[in-house]
Design a protein around this motif. Structure first.
Motif, mmCIF file in Angstrom:
data_model
loop_
_atom_site.group_PDB
_atom_site.id
_atom_site.type_symbol
_atom_site.label_atom_id
_atom_site.label_comp_id
_atom_site.label_asym_id
_atom_site.label_seq_id
_atom_site.Cartn_x
_atom_site.Cartn_y
_atom_site.Cartn_z
ATOM 1 N N GLN A 63 0.835 -1.193 0.000
ATOM 2 C CA GLN A 63 0.000 0.000 0.000
ATOM 3 C C GLN A 63 0.871 1.245 0.000
ATOM 4 O O GLN A 63 1.914 1.306 0.644
ATOM 5 N N LEU A 64 0.404 2.258 -0.719
ATOM 6 C CA LEU A 64 1.176 3.477 -0.885
ATOM 7 C C LEU A 64 1.523 4.126 0.455
ATOM 8 O O LEU A 64 2.620 4.684 0.621
ATOM 9 N N LYS A 65 0.608 4.057 1.406
ATOM 10 C CA LYS A 65 0.855 4.696 2.698
ATOM 11 C C LYS A 65 2.016 4.057 3.455
ATOM 12 O O LYS A 65 2.552 4.652 4.397
ATOM 13 N N ARG A 66 2.444 2.863 3.039
ATOM 14 C CA ARG A 66 3.575 2.194 3.691
ATOM 15 C C ARG A 66 4.920 2.640 3.110
ATOM 16 O O ARG A 66 5.962 2.423 3.731
ATOM 17 N N ILE A 67 4.890 3.266 1.953
ATOM 18 C CA ILE A 67 6.152 3.625 1.288
ATOM 19 C C ILE A 67 6.237 5.117 0.966
ATOM 20 O O ILE A 67 7.213 5.573 0.370
ATOM 21 N N ALA A 68 5.206 5.883 1.336
ATOM 22 C CA ALA A 68 5.210 7.320 1.043
ATOM 23 C C ALA A 68 4.263 8.034 2.002
ATOM 24 O O ALA A 68 3.407 7.408 2.637
ATOM 25 N N THR A 82 -11.467 11.617 -5.178
ATOM 26 C CA THR A 82 -10.862 10.617 -4.319
ATOM 27 C C THR A 82 -10.451 11.329 -3.034
ATOM 28 O O THR A 82 -10.767 12.499 -2.832
ATOM 29 N N ASN A 83 -9.762 10.649 -2.143
ATOM 30 C CA ASN A 83 -9.299 11.289 -0.915
ATOM 31 C C ASN A 83 -7.981 10.662 -0.489
ATOM 32 O O ASN A 83 -7.518 9.684 -1.081
ATOM 33 N N ALA A 84 -7.387 11.245 0.556
ATOM 34 C CA ALA A 84 -6.065 10.796 0.996
ATOM 35 C C ALA A 84 -6.089 9.345 1.458
ATOM 36 O O ALA A 84 -5.106 8.601 1.255
ATOM 37 N N THR A 85 -7.187 8.916 2.048
ATOM 38 C CA THR A 85 -7.283 7.525 2.513
ATOM 39 C C THR A 85 -7.234 6.554 1.349
ATOM 40 O O THR A 85 -6.504 5.541 1.394
ATOM 41 N N LYS A 86 -7.971 6.862 0.285
ATOM 42 C CA LYS A 86 -7.977 5.976 -0.884
ATOM 43 C C LYS A 86 -6.644 6.020 -1.620
ATOM 44 O O LYS A 86 -6.184 5.005 -2.155
ATOM 45 N N VAL A 87 -6.031 7.197 -1.661
ATOM 46 C CA VAL A 87 -4.704 7.290 -2.263
ATOM 47 C C VAL A 87 -3.720 6.434 -1.473
ATOM 48 O O VAL A 87 -2.927 5.673 -2.041
ATOM 49 N N GLY A 88 -3.771 6.528 -0.158
ATOM 50 C CA GLY A 88 -2.861 5.759 0.676
ATOM 51 C C GLY A 88 -3.100 4.267 0.607
ATOM 52 O O GLY A 88 -2.185 3.463 0.824
ATOM 53 N N ALA A 89 -4.344 3.863 0.280
ATOM 54 C CA ALA A 89 -4.683 2.438 0.209
ATOM 55 C C ALA A 89 -4.332 1.808 -1.129
ATOM 56 O O ALA A 89 -4.472 0.589 -1.291
ATOM 57 N N PHE A 90 -3.878 2.602 -2.080
ATOM 58 C CA PHE A 90 -3.527 2.104 -3.410
ATOM 59 C C PHE A 90 -2.329 1.163 -3.306
ATOM 60 O O PHE A 90 -1.282 1.510 -2.774
ATOM 61 N N ILE A 136 0.840 -0.707 -4.618
ATOM 62 C CA ILE A 136 1.881 -0.460 -5.613
ATOM 63 C C ILE A 136 2.648 -1.744 -5.867
ATOM 64 O O ILE A 136 3.207 -2.341 -4.935
ATOM 65 N N PRO A 137 2.730 -2.212 -7.139
ATOM 66 C CA PRO A 137 3.629 -3.329 -7.455
ATOM 67 C C PRO A 137 5.066 -2.832 -7.331
ATOM 68 O O PRO A 137 5.455 -1.868 -7.989
ATOM 69 N N LEU A 138 5.855 -3.484 -6.480
ATOM 70 C CA LEU A 138 7.122 -2.888 -6.068
ATOM 71 C C LEU A 138 8.305 -3.835 -6.276
ATOM 72 O O LEU A 138 8.505 -4.780 -5.510
ATOM 73 N N PRO A 139 9.105 -3.590 -7.315
ATOM 74 C CA PRO A 139 10.371 -4.302 -7.443
ATOM 75 C C PRO A 139 11.437 -3.624 -6.581
ATOM 76 O O PRO A 139 11.144 -2.640 -5.882
ATOM 77 N N SER A 140 12.653 -4.104 -6.634
ATOM 78 C CA SER A 140 13.739 -3.485 -5.881
ATOM 79 C C SER A 140 14.046 -2.105 -6.456
ATOM 80 O O SER A 140 13.668 -1.785 -7.594
#
Length: 348
Positions: free
Chosen positions: A138-143, A272-280, A282-286
């Motif tokens: 989730q985006l909120k975990r990395i930004a 949209t809102n900040a909560t939904k943005v944060g819940a997105f 993200i497919p995350l490679p290195s």
């Protein structure tokens, strides 16, 4: 043509050619540069311009014999149809390149550069399979998702400073439009909390459904610069996600599907809102692979853009040729004889 009888309202003028005037030839005369110049120079009105019947009737057009009018009109019909077909084909080429860009983006941000590599189940319905070694986070975990400045607030009695600030209109798909940048007076302490930093990924909160969450990277073009509350500044954690990779993910079909599905819709707009943005998710490679993917997409999209630029110039050339051809024919600068008719595929 093809509709039979009909009626028009008061804002539409009917031009009915007299005997000895071919309607198609007259139409080309009015569409030519000399006809258009006369029309636009006759416009009147301050806020809403229009053309009166007297002004329209005063427009001068060249008038050869009816036989020559018909010959010119037939030649222009065939020639313009061929030019229009060529332009349409060029536009389809641009659309094909747009589709290639979209499919390339979707493939790269969800599968990497080795689409035949092993995939693993993600356990997430938004993206069920991802490349082995990737994670779905989730985006909120990395930004950090930062809201902007709400307009209309009063700061009476406080010292204020004028700052430039970005509005939704400034944040376009894949770039920032700084043609018109508004300013706002706020106290420095308030500005400090909504000041953009180079590397922030700008994402829009509302507007048309297809514009929700569209992202682009702020490169620090203006410093300092604030942002409106309808523009989120997503600040990436440096050791977890590359800003340009995140921006590419939000622009992909995967990203568009998420924001279109989760956006709150009204009659004409969506949000949209900040909560939904944060819940997105993200497919995350290195990080090294993220940088590799960004470099690949930058190069590939630069190549496609260059090709589209060449095609765009070809369309401009064809459009200009069509305009000049009409002008030359209706003014007699280009004479239409048997050879010209044959070249256009018409019998003399």
């Amino acid at each position: 043509r093809g509709f039979g009888e009909g009626t028009v309202n008061q804002h539409v003028c009917i031009i009915r050619p007299s005997a000895g005037v071919d309607s198609s030839f007259l139409n080309y005369c009015l569409a030519s540069s000399c006809g258009q110049d006369q029309i636009f120079s006759s416009f009147t009105g301050a806020s809403r311009q229009g053309l009166g019947l007297r002004d329209l009737g005063s427009i001068q057009v060249p008038l050869p014999s009816l036989a020559i009018q018909k010959r010119i009109a037939a030649y222009l019909d065939a020639s313009c149809a061929a030019i229009d077909a060529a332009v349409a084909a060029k536009r389809r080429q641009i659309e094909t390149l747009d589709a290639l860009r979209a499919s390339t983006l979707q493939r790269v941000v969800t599968q990497g550069l080795r689409p035949d590599g092993p995939l693993v189940e993600s356990g997430n319905p938004w993206l069920e399979r991802i490349p082995a070694g990737w994670s779905l986070v989730q985006l909120k975990r990395i930004a950090e998702v930062h809201g902007g400045l709400t307009l209309g607030k009063s700061y009476e009695g406080e010292p204020v400073v004028e700052y430039p600030f970005l509005r939704v209109a400034n944040v376009q798909d894949g770039h920032v439009d700084l043609t018109e940048v508004s300013t706002l007076e706020v106290p420095p302490a308030v500005a400090a909390g909504v000041t953009l930093r180079a590397g922030d990924v700008l994402m829009t909160e509302g507007g048309d459904l297809d514009k929700l969450g569209r992202g682009t990277v702020w490169e620090g073009q203006i410093a300092p610069c604030l942002h409106q509350n309808h523009v989120f500044a997503v600040r990436c954690i440096e050791h977890k996600v590359v800003p340009h990779f995140l921006a590419y993910v939000t622009a992909s079909r995967y990203g568009r599907d998420y924001f279109e599905a989760t956006g709150k819709r009204t009659t004409n707009l969506a949000a949209t809102n900040a909560t939904k943005v944060g819940a997105f998710y993200i497919p995350l490679p290195s990080l090294p692979e993220q940088n590799e993917l960004v470099a690949y997409l930058d190069a590939e999209f630069g190549r496609l853009k260059a090709i589209q630029g060449v095609i765009g110039k070809q369309i401009d050339t064809l459009t200009a040729y069509r305009k000049s051809l009409i002008h030359e024919c209706v003014t007699g600068q280009r004479r239409i004889g048997e050879a010209e008719l044959a070249a256009a595929g018409l019998a003399p």
